[in-house]
Design an enzyme around this catalytic site. Structure first.
Site, mmCIF file in Angstrom:
data_model
loop_
_atom_site.group_PDB
_atom_site.id
_atom_site.type_symbol
_atom_site.label_atom_id
_atom_site.label_comp_id
_atom_site.label_asym_id
_atom_site.label_seq_id
_atom_site.Cartn_x
_atom_site.Cartn_y
_atom_site.Cartn_z
ATOM 1 C CG HIS A 475 47.285 -21.115 17.475
ATOM 2 N ND1 HIS A 475 48.017 -20.249 16.700
ATOM 3 C CD2 HIS A 475 46.070 -21.205 16.899
ATOM 4 C CE1 HIS A 475 47.257 -19.818 15.710
ATOM 5 N NE2 HIS A 475 46.068 -20.379 15.809
ATOM 6 N NE ARG A 536 48.139 -20.581 12.181
ATOM 7 C CZ ARG A 536 46.862 -20.821 12.442
ATOM 8 N NH1 ARG A 536 46.411 -22.065 12.462
ATOM 9 N NH2 ARG A 536 46.028 -19.839 12.667
ATOM 10 N N GLY A 555 46.688 -24.956 9.519
ATOM 11 C CA GLY A 555 47.332 -23.770 8.973
ATOM 12 C C GLY A 555 46.548 -22.534 9.376
ATOM 13 C CD GLU A 561 51.816 -27.719 7.176
ATOM 14 O OE1 GLU A 561 51.609 -26.565 6.766
ATOM 15 O OE2 GLU A 561 52.953 -28.180 7.404
ATOM 16 C CE1 TYR A 571 57.955 -31.975 8.339
ATOM 17 C CE2 TYR A 571 59.223 -31.594 10.336
ATOM 18 C CZ TYR A 571 58.873 -32.405 9.279
ATOM 19 O OH TYR A 571 59.450 -33.643 9.145
HETATM 20 CA CA LIG Z 1 54.477 -26.631 7.257
#
Ligand SMILES: [Ca+2]
Ligand SMILES: [Ca+2]
Ligand SMILES: [Ca+2]
Ligand SMILES: [Ca+2]
Length: 689
Positions: A475, A536, A555, A561, A571
């Site tokens: 991440h 994320r 995700g 997404e 978001y």
């Molecule tokens: Ca989202």
């Protein structure tokens, strides 16, 4: 006798003075003692056990009483000594994990005893990058002091009484810029002073994102070196001793006069050739000469100017298939004297195809992971190698690869960190040479800019524009993209801490937006670099023809997404994953912006995105495919899956300068920080309409 005594006394004084100087210069020599009062608790940092504390006793907070176990000395080499200098603050057993105990141990010079007192009052362990933190923000006496992620919350702020002040307040912007004595190579710039809570230490003078000079805080005018004929925007930032930088002053536009008038145009370019590939035409020619210098070339198609370049090549694209065109080029100097045009070069375009992809060509293989890609105006391709931690130039005509620069302080995370996004300044095609790079170091994710000169990165020009974006194994985000507004957009991951994504004063889990010099644009929604939040692990950014920003994000275990980004938009992560509610009021939470498209993780796990002719291309890793969406209004329509399973995992998709696409794969060795343990391809995709 008297004179001799005087000489001995003088000698004694000199020896004593020299000894004192030597002591002052010795590493480890302590500064004045201070208490460290926790801002949240109003209690003192304290070695448990008082003046007779055992070796290795833990640090706690306790009522302030002035004892030696509450009296600290910051040494020049980064120790914090206590108990009359007999003990040092020490991260227990070299621990670097969240929650590591901090103790008072004998001073041994190890990296777990090195600390930095920051201008916001936090104290960072240099080995761990974590901050001294009162456990869970509790305020009772004897609460433990541990290491935790730096957040500058009141349980991490330590107030000193030795005169070192906390300063997080930047000066006000300088004002009333004015220029006098304007000559072709110099002028005097003056301005009205800024104010600061403590004091202005410096003024930094810039033009158009480039620093020209720095002067002291008591200086309100300086002589600048100018370039004849330049049209610049001058501005000044004030800076205090703690490093807080003001917002920029209003910009003062200047047109610098020429030193002498040039009326002589360059010679006509020679050797113009035009070659068609499908519906693109590549032009090249030989350089002109000029009595001063050639500034650039203008490109004409059927007698209409269609472009300009400082180089010796130009690609015209998206032409009508099977059609004849005439091209000519003229040269121009800095005072806009233009040569005559060359004779026309005639060319006929090839056929097009009606499918999404007309043809595909593998241009190179790569044993590391190509991450960021950037098509240069001359048709060559730059790409970053995540785990080798450098930047490579690929000549697509010859397949030759050249390392153009190594990020020597880049580091991997044994996961997804390393050298990631690349972007070029909006002024790169006209001679500004700034490249922007996002990469991971041992302590953070950061963005630098560095000049690309004569085909190589000039590392002496490197400027760190943003540091301290938290890193983690996964991440780390990493994509950079310039918008049509001339601002740099940045995708940052949540560093595996979803709560960061919902905190608009935190830089992780965000799309950030910055000026070319890294400063905060005045129209950002939260007064900082944050542009949108609740993300994320975003790794894809692209702008459509209307100037709207699309974003791609990984995700968790259910869905990925694609989002259409709004200024200040939320978001949803970690409360909402795609369209799946995870906690609380979930995806129905007021204000959450739903994705435009979601992908099951097994069919997605997509990183880079690109937009060409209002089609959005999405490069997917686990899904091993490239999605193509037609952008229609606010919607994504007619999804197609390209190359499914053909090339393996696809990392990056990037527009080529001829209106087509580059893609790169990410097969093997992409979940470690080992260099050259991958098997990848760089592929040119020639698109249909
Ligand atoms: Ca989202
Ligand atoms: Ca200040
Ligand atoms: Ca000239
Ligand atoms: Ca690897």
């Amino acid at each position: 006798m008297h004179a001799r005594n005087e000489r001995i006394r003088m000698l004694t004084v000199m020896v004593a003075a020299a000894l004192m100087l030597l002591l002052a210069l010795m590493p480890g020599q302590a500064q004045a003692a201070t208490t460290l009062v926790g801002q949240g608790s109003s209690r003192c940092l304290d070695v448990q056990g008082g003046a007779s504390a055992a070796l290795g006793a833990p640090m706690i907070i306790y009522d302030c009483h002035g004892g030696t176990n509450q009296s600290f000395e910051f040494t020049a080499d980064g120790e914090i000594r206590v108990m009359n200098g007999t003990r040092c603050l020490d991260a227990y057993q070299q621990g670097t994990a969240l929650g590591t105990t901090v103790v008072a141990y004998f001073c041994n010079g190890q990296p777990n005893q090195k600390w930095t007192y920051n201008n916001n009052g936090t104290i960072t362990g240099r080995q761990s990058g974590l901050c001294l933190d009162v456990y869970k923000g509790l305020t009772a006496a004897k609460t433990a002091v541990i290491l935790y992620t730096c957040r500058a919350t009141s349980n991490q702020v330590w107030i000193r009484n030795d005169g070192v002040q906390i300063d997080t307040t930047p000066p006000t912007p300088p004002s009333n810029l004015s220029l006098s004595n304007l000559q072709c190579r110099s002028a005097t710039l003056s301005w009205a002073p800024s104010t600061d809570n403590i004091g202005v230490a410096f003024y930094d003078v810039y033009h158009d994102g480039q620093q020209m000079t720095t002067v002291t805080g008591s200086t309100l005018a300086t002589t600048l070196t100018l370039t004849p004929g330049a049209r610049w925007g001058l501005y000044v930032n004030a800076r205090d001793a703690a490093g807080n930088v003001s917002q920029a002053s209003a910009t003062l536009s200047v047109t610098v006069p020429q030193c002498s008038v040039d009326t002589q145009p360059p010679t006509v370019p020679s050797g113009l050739t035009a070659a068609a590939t499908g519906t693109s035409v590549a032009l090249k020619w030989n350089a002109s000469t000029d009595n001063v210098a050639v500034a650039g070339y203008d490109i004409y198609r059927n007698d209409v100017k269609v472009g300009a370049t400082a180089g010796l090549t130009y690609t015209d694209s998206a032409l009508t298939p099977n059609t004849g065109y005439r091209y000519a080029v003229s040269a121009r100097d800095a005072q806009n004297n233009s040569s005559a045009r060359t004779a026309d070069a005639l060319v006929t375009t090839g056929g097009s195809c009606s499918t999404a992809v007309c043809s595909v060509a593998q241009v190179a293989t790569e044993t590391d992971l190509p991450w960021g890609m950037l098509a240069l105006p001359d048709g060559q391709l730059l790409y970053s190698r995540r785990d080798v931690r450098d930047v490579v130039r690929l000549n697509p005509s010859t397949g030759v690869k050249t390392v153009v620069g190594v990020l020597s302080n880049a580091a991997g995370t044994d996961g997804e960190g390393g050298v990631m996004g690349l972007a070029a300044s909006p002024n790169f095609p006209t001679g500004d040479s700034w490249l922007y790079i996002m990469y991971t170091t041992a302590t953070d994710n950061r963005i630098v800019r560095v000049r690309y000169v004569n085909g190589a990165l000039d590392m002496s020009s490197l400027q760190v524009l943003l540091s301290g974006v938290l890193r983690n194994k996964y991440h780390n985000g990493g994509r950079l993209r310039y918008g049509p507004d001339g601002k740099l957009y940045v995708a940052t991951g949540d560093a595996q801490n979803g709560d960061f994504a919902q905190n608009t004063s935190h830089l992780n889990g965000k799309v950030l937006r910055m000026n070319v010099d890294g400063t905060v644009p005045s129209d950002n929604p939260f007064g900082n670099l944050v542009w949108s939040y609740g993300h994320r692990n975003p790794q894809g950014l692209a702008f459509d023809a209307q100037g709207r920003l699309w974003e791609q994000e990984f995700g968790d275990s259910t869905m990925d997404e694609t989002n259409l980004i709004q200024k200040g938009g939320n978001y949803g992560w970690p409360i909402c994953e795609g369209t799946l509610s995870r906690s609380g009021t979930g995806c129905g939470t007021s204000g959450f912006i739903a994705p435009k498209y979601t992908y099951p993780v097994a069919d997605g796990s997509c990183s880079g995105i690109a937009i060409v002719r209002q089609a959005l291309y999405v490069a997917c890793q686990r899904g091993e495919r490239l999605y193509r969406h037609a952008i229609s209004g606010d919607s994504l329509l007619n999804v197609q899956e390209l190359f499914r399973g053909t090339y393996g995992r696809i990392r990056t998709v990037e527009p080529a300068i001829d209106g087509n696409l580059w893609i790169s794969t990410t097969n093997g060795g992409d979940k470690d920080n080992i260099a050259n343990n991958s098997d990848n391809k760089i592929i040119k995709v020639n698109l249909g309409p």
